[in-house]
Scaffold this active site. Structure first.
Site, short mmCIF file in Angstrom:
data_model
loop_
_atom_site.label_atom_id
_atom_site.label_comp_id
_atom_site.label_asym_id
_atom_site.label_seq_id
_atom_site.Cartn_x
_atom_site.Cartn_y
_atom_site.Cartn_z
N GLU A 248 0.71 -1.20 -0.01
CA GLU A 248 -0.11 0.27 -0.25
C GLU A 248 0.62 1.02 0.04
OE1 GLU A 248 -4.01 -1.22 2.29
OE2 GLU A 248 -2.89 -0.31 3.75
N GLU B 224 -6.57 -7.59 -0.33
CA GLU B 224 -7.13 -7.32 0.97
C GLU B 224 -8.27 -7.28 0.83
OE1 GLU B 224 -5.07 -4.87 3.64
OE2 GLU B 224 -3.05 -5.26 2.95
#
Length: 657
Positions: free
Chosen positions: A153, A305
């Site tokens: 991320e 995710e």
């Protein structure tokens, strides 16, 4: 080049982030037993393991990871191996404070959380490269390795001195001369003209509004600087394992990185999606991110995710009701996902995310969360051979652009109530509720495959993008643009007349007099519907059709919706039902049909390859008419003419011939 197919091999990847370093080693074998029972075939290892792998500068402790890699392989579980560079160990910040980022106010961002690195620090990059080199060398031939996962991320901003140096270098490459930079930034305003490159700094805290083009370029630079970090690590692992695909996980519709550009440098595009369980439109949000990621990937992608239950960062964190996790996961498969993964496998008992759910919750294997995960794993195993590698075709494209988003967020904008992502979501919702398949596209991209192109809100458009839109309409395509589009060029310079002259001619707009933003709770009457958020004082040119006009107030009689041949301009944001009806009418005129006619409200139909996914986003049972005879791959049932779906129900239909 390797691809996602090299990792899936006819299966849908199913699993999640596995952080066994948080647990005693005896728990690892219990984890493997539960993974096998749940049908887990993929885990991501090492995402936040830098301090364990390199507890002090130059040290290497791989023995624990060796045992884990072997354990996964012995149990037929593939490993997506991460470079752990998202969270440097505390020793790095202590020994090398220049690796720590600084915020807009010049304050140091310290260790104690994660992602406390300056993307522009040569020292950080050197340590990251060295560890990546050793990881790749050690595990390049390990049979458990199926994919590389670079960092995690990417989202770090830095306004410090390291970033200032790199920002100046980036600007030199972009503009070559200070004269060109001063012209692009409009530095004649407020006496901002630069006489030396060393005078230029990131847009730190200032007395008043910052130069908007400086801020825009800093957003561009930050995305590029983070991408440089990613590519540097990618190139290392590719050198060792050219046959293994590489990814990095995006955050969904996040403003910090230009995912169109990033996706060009990945073998596999992956994303993290966390719909709010309390949002009645969680399914639409999930679909939108799936459509966007599939478009960036130009095909199948990975949901890297999601949460099996609640998250821990919303303020009030609601669990997922029974069946919702399954519904949203299978919806992602319908929208092109060939991997369904979670953060994380086992819910943490310590640390900042101990109340963020896991596939195995604090309730353990007998808890509802794990039992639903087991059911989902079994169903994904049934779908894998038929779904993986297949594509979704769409005749409608939504234009999305990070430069326009960044420029539109400037301090001195017309209305702070206009949030780019909300407008994009409103337009996607309208198409989603109409049951029409949709892709996303760049304004400068190839548009010829679409019968209908939608531009919800593109404040900034380059000359190339404007030319592309004109060519699309000249070539027979239908274009619908939303408000405040085509106002600025790539330097955030307002175009003469308040909108590019070519676009004014395209839409049949003679004059843009003023923009009239709306206050919270205000609407404008537009005849058959009401507009929200925004309105415009425009005159129609000869030859344009006024489809809807404002009624009452300052704009009485002015065009709210204009049409000139196949080009439409919508100068407000119609209320949801009105926007859906308008775009459905335009789509029908353009020859676009829904995936399935007559679908009840709250039911979604998606075609992927030869399979028809039918999903009930409501809590009440529904009957859906499905012409022909099909077999439901999830239950084996034969479906003839109609289908019953219960609460959050899903059917995956294969036509019977």
């Amino acid at each position: 080049m390797p691809s996602l197919d090299d990792s899936t091999r006819g299966r849908i990847l199913f699993g999640g982030d596995y952080n066994p370093e948080q647990w005693p080693e005896e728990v690892w074998h219990e984890d493997v037993r539960l993974m096998r029972e749940a049908g887990v075939n993929s885990v991501t290892l090492g995402v936040f393991s830098w301090a364990k792998l390199e507890p002090r500068p130059g040290a290497r402790e791989f023995a624990w990871l060796d045992r884990l890699m072997d354990l996964m392989h012995d149990n037929d579980i593939g490993v997506v191996l991460a470079t752990p560079t998202a969270s440097p160990p505390p020793w790095m910040g202590r020994l090398h404070p220049e690796t720590l980022p600084r915020d807009e106010n010049g304050q140091t961002v310290w260790w104690g959380s994660r992602q406390q690195f300056s993307h522009s620090s040569p020292v950080y990059r050197r340590y990251a490269a060295a560890l990546t080199e050793d990881l790749a060398a050690r595990y390049s031939r390990h049979p458990a390795l199926t994919m590389w996962h670079i960092n995690n991320e990417y989202c770090t901003y830095d306004w410090g001195d390291e970033a200032a140096r790199a920002f100046r270098d980036w600007l030199r490459r972009r503009y070559a001369t200070l004269d060109a930079l001063n012209e692009a930034w409009g530095t004649a305003f407020w006496s901002q003209q630069y006489d030396s490159w060393n005078e230029i700094i990131p847009p730190r805290r200032a007395q008043y509004m910052k130069n908007p083009t400086q801020v825009l370029d800093f957003r561009r630079f930050t995305s590029d600087a983070l991408l440089e970090c990613c590519i540097a690590e990618r190139d290392i692992v590719v050198r060792h394992t050219p046959h293994i695909p590489v990814t990095t996980n995006f955050m969904p519709l996040w403003s910090g990185q230009d995912a169109w550009t990033w996706a060009e440098h990945e073998d596999v595009v992956s994303v993290d999606i966390y719909p709010d369980p309390k949002d009645p439109l969680a399914g639409q949000y999930n679909a939108m991110i799936g459509d966007m990621t599939r478009s960036q990937a130009r095909g199948p992608w990975v949901l890297m995710e999601q949460a099996a239950g609640p998250v821990n960062w919303r303020g009030v964190n609601h669990p997922k009701p029974r069946g919702l996790n399954r519904l949203l996961s299978l919806q992602s498969v319908a929208h092109g996902a060939d991997g369904i993964c979670y953060f994380q496998w086992r819910q943490s008992r310590q640390g900042a995310e101990k109340f963020h759910s896991g596939m195995v919750s604090h309730a353990g294997e007998h808890g509802r969360t794990y039992q639903e995960v087991r059911q989902l794993g079994a169903e994904l195993a049934l779908l894998g051979p038929r779904a993986t590698g297949t594509h979704t075709s769409a005749e409608v494209g939504i234009l999305h652009d990070w430069d326009s988003w960044w420029a539109g967020e400037q301090d001195g904008r017309v209305s702070s109530r206009v949030r780019y992502e909300d407008v994009v979501r409103a337009w996607h919702r309208a198409v989603w509720e109409s049951g029409t398949a949709v892709d996303f596209a760049r304004p400068e991209g190839e548009l010829g495959r679409f019968k209908l192109v939608l531009a919800p809100h593109l404040y900034l458009l380059t000359d190339a993008a404007v030319d592309n839109l004109l060519a699309y309409v000249r070539g027979g395509g239908t274009l619908v643009c939303g408000f405040h589009t085509g106002v600025a060029d790539e330097d955030d310079r307002v175009r003469a007349g308040g909108m590019d002259a070519r676009l004014r001619d395209l839409f049949g707009i003679r004059t843009v007099h003023e923009w009239w933003p709306l206050d919270e709770g205000d609407t404008v009457e537009c005849g058959a519907f009401r507009g929200m958020l925004w309105s415009e004082e425009i005159d129609a040119a000869p030859g344009a059709d006024v489809v809807a006009a404002y009624r009452g107030g300052e704009l009485d009689g002015r065009p709210a919706v204009l049409r000139k041949d196949r080009a439409w301009y919508v100068s407000t944001l119609p209320e949801p039902e009105a926007l859906r009806d308008l775009l459905s009418e335009v789509a029908a005129d353009a020859g676009v049909r829904p995936v399935l006619d007559g679908v009840p409200a709250g039911v979604e139909a998606v075609r992927r390859g030869d399979l028809l996914f039918v999903l009930n986003h409501g809590r009440d049972p529904v009957e859906v008419k499905v012409p022909g005879t099909h077999r439901d791959l999830l239950t084996g049932a034969r479906i003839a003419g109609a289908l019953e779906l219960g609460r959050y129900g899903v059917a995956v239909l294969d036509a019977v011939t």
